[in-house]
Design a protein around this motif. Structure first.
Motif, mmCIF file in Angstrom:
data_model
loop_
_atom_site.group_PDB
_atom_site.id
_atom_site.type_symbol
_atom_site.label_atom_id
_atom_site.label_comp_id
_atom_site.label_asym_id
_atom_site.label_seq_id
_atom_site.Cartn_x
_atom_site.Cartn_y
_atom_site.Cartn_z
ATOM 1 N N ARG A 114 0.832 -1.206 0.000
ATOM 2 C CA ARG A 114 0.000 0.000 0.000
ATOM 3 C C ARG A 114 0.869 1.260 0.000
ATOM 4 O O ARG A 114 0.544 2.267 -0.631
ATOM 5 N N CYS A 117 2.173 1.757 -3.436
ATOM 6 C CA CYS A 117 1.123 2.364 -4.268
ATOM 7 C C CYS A 117 1.099 3.878 -4.082
ATOM 8 O O CYS A 117 0.981 4.641 -5.051
ATOM 9 N N LEU A 147 -5.865 -1.311 -1.751
ATOM 10 C CA LEU A 147 -4.825 -0.856 -2.678
ATOM 11 C C LEU A 147 -5.439 -0.053 -3.819
ATOM 12 O O LEU A 147 -4.917 0.998 -4.213
ATOM 13 N N THR A 150 -6.465 3.337 -2.676
ATOM 14 C CA THR A 150 -5.286 4.188 -2.497
ATOM 15 C C THR A 150 -4.840 4.798 -3.821
ATOM 16 O O THR A 150 -4.385 5.944 -3.874
#
Length: 209
Positions: A114, A117, A147, A150
């Protein structure tokens, strides 16, 4: 239809990058002429240094490609250099997550994907492999949705089941399109779209049958 180069394609003796680009573009043009459809390939501009990487990107653009790709393993300075070049040259930049598992899959050590990302969105990457729920990159559906949120949302709110622990306002920062790729096939499209939504690139490879 677009066909990606695989990760870590640099310029091996049996597959030099310039010849690979030429063969790919020739195939793309034949396919487009035969079908009347738009075809393309993510030409991998990964190289050992920034100057060589940009040289490969320039050649891809000269051949008529609208998209290039790099690998996560080239490092963050090189990724941002590629993103700035791509933006200035009206090219799409795809990022392959090759190498992430060396530090993103440890439960008690390393960096959660994450975070990667977030970094890649800030770096200016246009799309990135972000998990599939099924296939090679399968994972917890809620975690994968976290994810995707995000990468796509302009404002994140705390959502613990999805692994989002903080509020975050992305303001006007560009979104990054998630890519579902790795061991998936067309028969899984309903399941993928139901879980991941429609703001996603679905890559179905030849090795999934």
């Amino acid at each position: 239809d677009f066909l990606p180069h695989d990760e870590n394609l640099n310029s091996q003796p049996f597959m030099r990058w310039r010849e690979r680009f030429l063969y790919c573009i020739a195939g793309i043009n034949r396919g487009a002429a035969a079908t009347g459809e738009v075809k393309g390939s993510y030409l991998n501009m990964t190289a050992g240094n920034n100057d060589e990487m940009i040289t490969r990107g320039e050649f891809a653009k000269e051949l008529g490609s609208v998209i290039v790709m790099t690998d996560l393993v080239i490092g963050y300075t090189a990724i941002q250099t590629a993103a700035i070049w791509a933006r200035a040259n009206h090219m799409i930049l795809h990022l392959h997550r090759a190498g992430n598992s060396t530090y993103a899959r440890q439960k008690n050590h390393g960096i959660n994907f994450r975070v990667i990302c977030k970094w890649m969105r800030m770096a200016g990457v246009d799309h990135i492999h972000a998990g599939t729920v099924v296939g090679e990159l399968e994972g917890d559906p809620l975690m994968i949705q976290g994810l995707y949120d995000t990468l796509l949302k302009t404002k994140l709110s705390i959502d613990l089941p999805k692994g989002i622990f903080f509020d975050m306002d992305w303001a006007s920062l560009r979104k990054c399109l998630p890519v579902a790729s790795g061991g998936i096939h067309c028969g899984q499209m309903p399941q993928l779209l139901n879980c991941l939504g429609e703001d996603v690139v679905l890559q179905f490879g030849g090795g999934t049958i």
